[in-house]
Design an enzyme around this catalytic site. Sequence first.
Site: not given
Ligand code: GLU
Length: 421
Positions: A110
């Site tokens: 993240k």
């Molecule tokens: N931000 C999204 C999540 O928390 C998507 C992450 C992604 O598609 O890699 O799942």
Amino acid sequence: MNASSIYSGPVFAMARRQFETVADHLDIPTDERSRIFIPKRALAVSCPITRDDGSITVFQGYRVQHHLTLGPTKGGTRFASNVDVGEVAALAIWMSWKCALAGLPYGGAKGGIAVDPRSLSRRELEALSRRYMQEMIPFVGPHTDVMAPDMGTNEQVMAWFMDTYSMYQGQTVAEVVTGKPVESGGTVGRREATGRGVAYLVKRAAETVKLELSGATAIVQGFGNVGSVAALTLQSAGVKIIGVSDHSAAYFDRGGLNIEALEQHVRRTGALEGYSTEGLFDPEDLLVQSCDILIPAAVERVITEKNAGKIQCRILAEGANGPTTPEADAILKDRPEIFVIPDILCNAGGVIVSYFEWVQGLQQLFWDEAEVNDRLNRTLEKSFQAVSRRVEMRKLTTRDAALSIGVDTVLRAKRTRGLFP
Ligand code: GLU
């Protein structure tokens, strides 16, 4: 466990407490826990940009890669004022369990910048997005760490990320980012994927608790990409959406809200505020109104020990990451009338279709929307069934069952690979 002191704060503490509960259940020896839980790498960057008035502002950015045992890391980038490294680390850890539960060949990651994107002009937002990605170049890559949207970012930001990375490589590297616009190598169905996934799992949970969806009522907290698509999809299955909220306003009407009109208003103005003077409601109170389906689809820690005893729904569908605190979980454990679809299952549709986008990009072979949606539903179905089986067999809550599958998958991969050197 000695999680290095660079990670702290309430969200990180929450991820840790959840992990410890599951590690106890899985009987993971104490000395093995840090190896699984503590993030592998973290990068902090300062991102200076020139403002429209000619002054310079420096924004703080982060990216955390949790584990690299199963493949590249994967996860979104969040632009929000309260972003810090502890929160980003917790979100990266949750991504790991989420990807493992869905059977994706990824560890979790993240990233984020401490900024309110609404306070920037479009030019400033582009400058900040590009500068952040430029700082990330040595840290990410299509086989190392693949970014995606999260709160406060969207397809346009992903296009800027991809373009910046590609310009430095001297060639287009679309697979370094997912959630791109379709015209820049994205996949059809990615933007809607998280909300559609939430709606699919709500339907499956409704079957389990024998709730007739047609005529059922729902309240959705958060009207961004996840909440609005979940609301629209459920509405087309006959669900009456009686409440919605975002950071700017909340609306409530037992007779049902006009979701299409609300969505158009948000598309035009960027927020729910100003949609109408009728039906305005207290956003805090919205969560405790009686309804069949409650969907927190905004931020972490909104279902707490203060309101967990008061929520009145049959299905709690966690569109957001980490909306329910461990203290609230303990209360919900004694409320078996509420079926919880835990976040790492409920909102996995996004990363599942991100995986499809990455695979299509690597192969340069693109699928149609029916294929994307069909594969999405099949992947979610498998996870839903695996969680349901574990709930039954091990007498766990749905959250502990989902987390234990995720943690167990990572644990087994680490054990078979062994320790290097
Ligand atoms: N931000 C999204 C999540 O928390 C998507 C992450 C992604 O598609 O890699 O799942």
